[in-house]
Design a protein around this motif. Structure first.
Motif, PDB file in Angstrom:
ATOM      1  N   ALA A  75      -0.822   1.842  -5.878  1.00 23.56           N
ATOM      2  CA  ALA A  75      -1.080   0.353  -5.488  1.00 23.56           C
ATOM      3  C   ALA A  75      -2.365  -0.099  -6.047  1.00 23.56           C
ATOM      4  N   CYS A  76      -3.164   0.540  -6.598  1.00 21.66           N
ATOM      5  CA  CYS A  76      -4.334  -0.095  -7.603  1.00 21.66           C
ATOM      6  C   CYS A  76      -3.911  -0.290  -8.847  1.00 21.66           C
ATOM      7  N   MET A  77      -2.724  -0.040  -9.197  1.00 21.18           N
ATOM      8  CA  MET A  77      -2.298  -0.476 -10.380  1.00 21.18           C
ATOM      9  C   MET A  77      -3.050  -0.349 -11.583  1.00 21.18           C
ATOM     10  N   LEU A  78      -3.658   0.744 -11.818  1.00 24.71           N
ATOM     11  CA  LEU A  78      -4.584   1.042 -12.872  1.00 24.71           C
ATOM     12  C   LEU A  78      -3.929   1.932 -14.065  1.00 24.71           C
ATOM     13  N   THR A  79      -4.240   1.540 -15.098  1.00 27.73           N
ATOM     14  CA  THR A  79      -3.888   2.475 -16.376  1.00 27.73           C
ATOM     15  C   THR A  79      -4.949   3.627 -16.499  1.00 27.73           C
ATOM     16  N   LYS A 113      -8.190  -5.017  -2.785  1.00 24.43           N
ATOM     17  CA  LYS A 113      -8.277  -4.177  -1.452  1.00 24.43           C
ATOM     18  C   LYS A 113      -7.951  -2.838  -1.681  1.00 24.43           C
ATOM     19  N   GLU A 114      -6.939  -2.485  -2.172  1.00 23.30           N
ATOM     20  CA  GLU A 114      -6.529  -1.190  -2.205  1.00 23.30           C
ATOM     21  C   GLU A 114      -7.559  -0.211  -2.977  1.00 23.30           C
ATOM     22  N   LEU A 115      -8.022  -1.014  -4.131  1.00 24.62           N
ATOM     23  CA  LEU A 115      -9.051  -0.168  -4.900  1.00 24.62           C
ATOM     24  C   LEU A 115     -10.402   0.009  -4.020  1.00 24.62           C
ATOM     25  N   VAL A 117      -9.857   2.822  -1.875  1.00 23.75           N
ATOM     26  CA  VAL A 117     -10.097   4.132  -2.738  1.00 23.75           C
ATOM     27  C   VAL A 117     -11.510   4.399  -2.867  1.00 23.75           C
ATOM     28  N   CYS A 118     -11.963   3.491  -3.143  1.00 24.60           N
ATOM     29  CA  CYS A 118     -13.498   3.949  -3.599  1.00 24.60           C
ATOM     30  C   CYS A 118     -14.351   4.282  -2.228  1.00 24.60           C
ATOM     31  N   GLN A 119     -14.089   3.651  -1.172  1.00 17.64           N
ATOM     32  CA  GLN A 119     -14.701   4.167  -0.025  1.00 17.64           C
ATOM     33  C   GLN A 119     -14.367   5.608   0.410  1.00 17.64           C
ATOM     34  N   THR A 120     -13.175   5.967   0.249  1.00 15.30           N
ATOM     35  CA  THR A 120     -12.417   7.235   0.431  1.00 15.30           C
ATOM     36  C   THR A 120     -13.196   8.057  -0.578  1.00 15.30           C
ATOM     37  N   ALA A 121     -13.228   7.908  -1.886  1.00 16.45           N
ATOM     38  CA  ALA A 121     -13.863   8.952  -2.886  1.00 16.45           C
ATOM     39  C   ALA A 121     -15.205   9.258  -2.419  1.00 16.45           C
ATOM     40  N   THR A 179       0.954  -1.213  -0.081  1.00 19.35           N
ATOM     41  CA  THR A 179      -0.084   0.000   0.027  1.00 19.35           C
ATOM     42  C   THR A 179       0.651   1.226  -0.162  1.00 19.35           C
ATOM     43  N   SER A 180       0.375   2.390  -0.194  1.00 24.06           N
ATOM     44  CA  SER A 180       0.808   3.714  -0.010  1.00 24.06           C
ATOM     45  C   SER A 180      -0.340   4.593   0.763  1.00 24.06           C
TER      46      SER A 180
END
Length: 570
Positions: A163-167, A384-386, A389-393, A57-58
């Motif tokens: 850490a979501c490793m998204l393009t 898990k990281e994604l 992120v979604c919960q945060t957003a 994570t970061s």
């Protein structure tokens, strides 16, 4: 008899900030957090030396939850940040790094803790007053009739988590889904008080991120065999729903230390089953179409309901009870006694759905205030990281409804705020000092320490050896890549500032971020037209960042004020 060990005396340490352990570990903690900051932040792998799961994570929430901290001072710092994140979900790294840097900078000044704390409070008040004012040059009001600013805010959050490793394509897709999921939770007809619905995140691992989607209503995962046993309902009207939060399995409830007296010839199992079947008869007579149970439903009751064309779904779980109650309008039923008609609710429709290898029972609501975000990812770590992120957003968007404005991201708010504070304290020192007994020299020293902490935080967004500068008009952050050629005109090195609002084609002059420069007044007015026309802005949550600023300064003040630490070694 076991041997009793003598109680050890408590350990009392004076001036804890001067200890070698704190001097050694605080910079390490700060360096670790700074290396994670921003879209190009470096990932951290946390694991127990004895085994167990590995966390990659970061994000501050995952980082601080898995980071073992033993020293009392560092525990105060990490606990404050974690409390902030639990309330606001965002700006955890911002808070932690700023707090660490303030402590380090203000220790070097050499002033008494009382003076430092007093002046810190004045500067914090100056910051919050400016950020809340209409003339603030780094705040943008949010117009909910347009989604551009909201999309930029969500996009900034998703993009900042490597850490979501998204393009780039996946970031755009997930950002649009999060915003759509949030908008679905806003009721169409609102009265005085706005009550938002709920977005549920449904996992689907092993699929491409672009397969993620948002559906109105609730998805309940079921096996394909279970779905085949459910008879379809064709009904033009809404379907009547009963929601049970108690077990319908017929098991005898726990009696604790008491005992149950059973008359001779009475079967507890048969008595419990008769009670369940009586309940089923009432549900059938009340024309209930769908029964949802948090726990288990007895097979005989299921068979009885199926014969009467009533759908019964059990093992729904505690997590879905609140969303189901909110979406259907039901009151969860907690007993097997006679059911009040007011306990029933309704759904518009139901259907079966299949995504990937999973089957779902899809409940479609009458009013679209509850939705399901079907979240796909290639592996468990990225998912898990994604999810985080979604919960945060989603939480940040809810906070933005309460406080409809955002702050410029990319380090521009920090550098702009530092420029404003320097100019204010240089030109109006008496309005800040008043009758506190502090001198202008002390104010100047603490102002420099405070502003340097803000600028250092902004500069930590650069992780690849490049230079960071600030312009002398707006006070925004600009980055020069490490491999940039030497040119006479600095304008050729920049495209846009950190937040993306201004471009380098304007007549600007620059100064290196950590260099000495004369205080200047950053342009106070942010044209709304520029904010509306700019695309791909980097934005931060106003409420979360303002709270993070307050938590960082107040925690630094608390730690600087510590004279003794008493530890119980037993």
């Amino acid at each position: 008899m076991s041997r009793l060990e003598a109680k050890k005396p408590s350990l009392c340490k004076s001036e804890p900030l001067t200890s070698e352990q704190v001097r050694a570990t605080l910079p390490v903690l700060k360096g670790l957090l700074m290396s994670c900051y921003g879209p190009s932040g470096r990932l951290k792998q946390l694991h127990n030396g004895l085994g167990g799961s590995v966390c990659t994570t970061s994000q501050s929430a995952a980082l601080l939850a898995n980071l073992p901290v033993t020293h009392p001072i560092l525990k105060i710092l990490t606990t404050s940040v974690r409390n902030h994140v639990s309330c606001f979900s965002d700006c955890g790294l911002f808070t932690a790094i700023l707090c660490c840097t303030l402590i380090e900078n203000e220790q070097r000044v050499g002033l008494t803790p009382t003076t430092v704390i007093k002046l810190n409070k004045h500067l914090l008040s100056l910051c919050t007053s400016y950020l809340k004012s209409e003339v603030c040059g780094c705040r943008i009001p949010v117009d909910f009739s347009r989604t551009q600013i909201l999309h930029c805010l969500v996009h900034s959050i998703v993009r900042s988590k490597p850490a979501c490793m998204l393009t780039r394509k996946e970031i755009d897709h997930i950002s649009a889904l999060i915003l759509r999921a949030f908008l679905l939770t806003i009721p169409e007809n609102t009265k005085e008080h706005l009550i938002l619905g709920k977005s549920l995140i449904v996992p689907l691992k092993g699929q491409s991120v672009t397969d993620s989607t948002v559906l109105p209503g609730i998805l309940i995962e079921m096996s394909g065999v279970q779905l085949m046993k459910i008879l379809p309902i064709t009904k033009p009207d809404a379907l009547k729903v009963a929601l049970f939060c108690t077990s319908l399995s017929g098991d005898l409830s726990d009696t604790g230390e008491g005992s149950v007296l059973v008359s001779p010839g009475v079967s507890l199992e048969n008595a419990a089953l008769d009670q369940l079947l009586n309940l089923g008869r009432q549900l059938v007579s009340d024309n209930v179409d769908l029964i949802l149970c948090q726990k288990v439903i007895h097979p005989s009751l299921k068979q009885f309901l199926s014969v009467h064309r009533v759908i019964a779904i059990d093992r729904v779980g505690a997590a879905l009870m609140e969303p189901l109650s909110k979406m259907t309008g039901t009151q969860p039923i907690g007993s097997l006694a006679s059911i009040s008609p007011s306990s029933y609710g309704s759904v518009k429709d139901l259907c079966m759905a299949k995504f990937g290898l999973k089957h779902f029972f899809h409940l479609i609501p009458n009013e679209m205030t509850v939705c399901s975000l079907l979240l796909c990812s290639r592996n468990d770590t990225a998912w898990k990281e994604l999810k985080l992120v979604c919960q945060t957003a989603l939480h940040v968007l809810q906070l933005t409804v309460k406080e409809p404005c955002v702050l410029l991201g990319g380090g521009c708010t920090e550098t702009h705020l530092a420029a404003y504070i320097r100019h204010k304290t240089c030109n109006e020192p008496q309005s800040i000092l008043k009758d506190d007994g502090c001198t202008q020299t002390e104010l100047k020293l603490i102002t420099e320490a405070f502003c340097s902490a803000l600028e250092s935080l902004a500069g930590s967004l650069e992780h690849d050896g490049g230079e960071v500068v600030t312009d002398m008009k707006y006070g925004h952050l600009w980055s020069i890549q490490a491999d940039s050629p030497c040119v006479a005109n600095w304008t050729d090195l920049f495209s846009r500032c950190g937040c993306g609002l201004y471009n380098s084609q304007e007549e600007l002059s620059w100064s290196f971020l950590r260099s000495t420069r004369h205080p200047f007044a950053p342009q106070p007015c942010l044209p709304q037209e520029a904010a509306n026309s700019a695309s791909n802005l980097s934005l931060d949550c106003f409420t979360a960042k303002l709270s993070g600023l307050q938590v960082a300064v107040e925690t630094a003040n608390l730690i600087l004020d510590l004279s003794y630490v008493v530890e119980d070694k037993n």
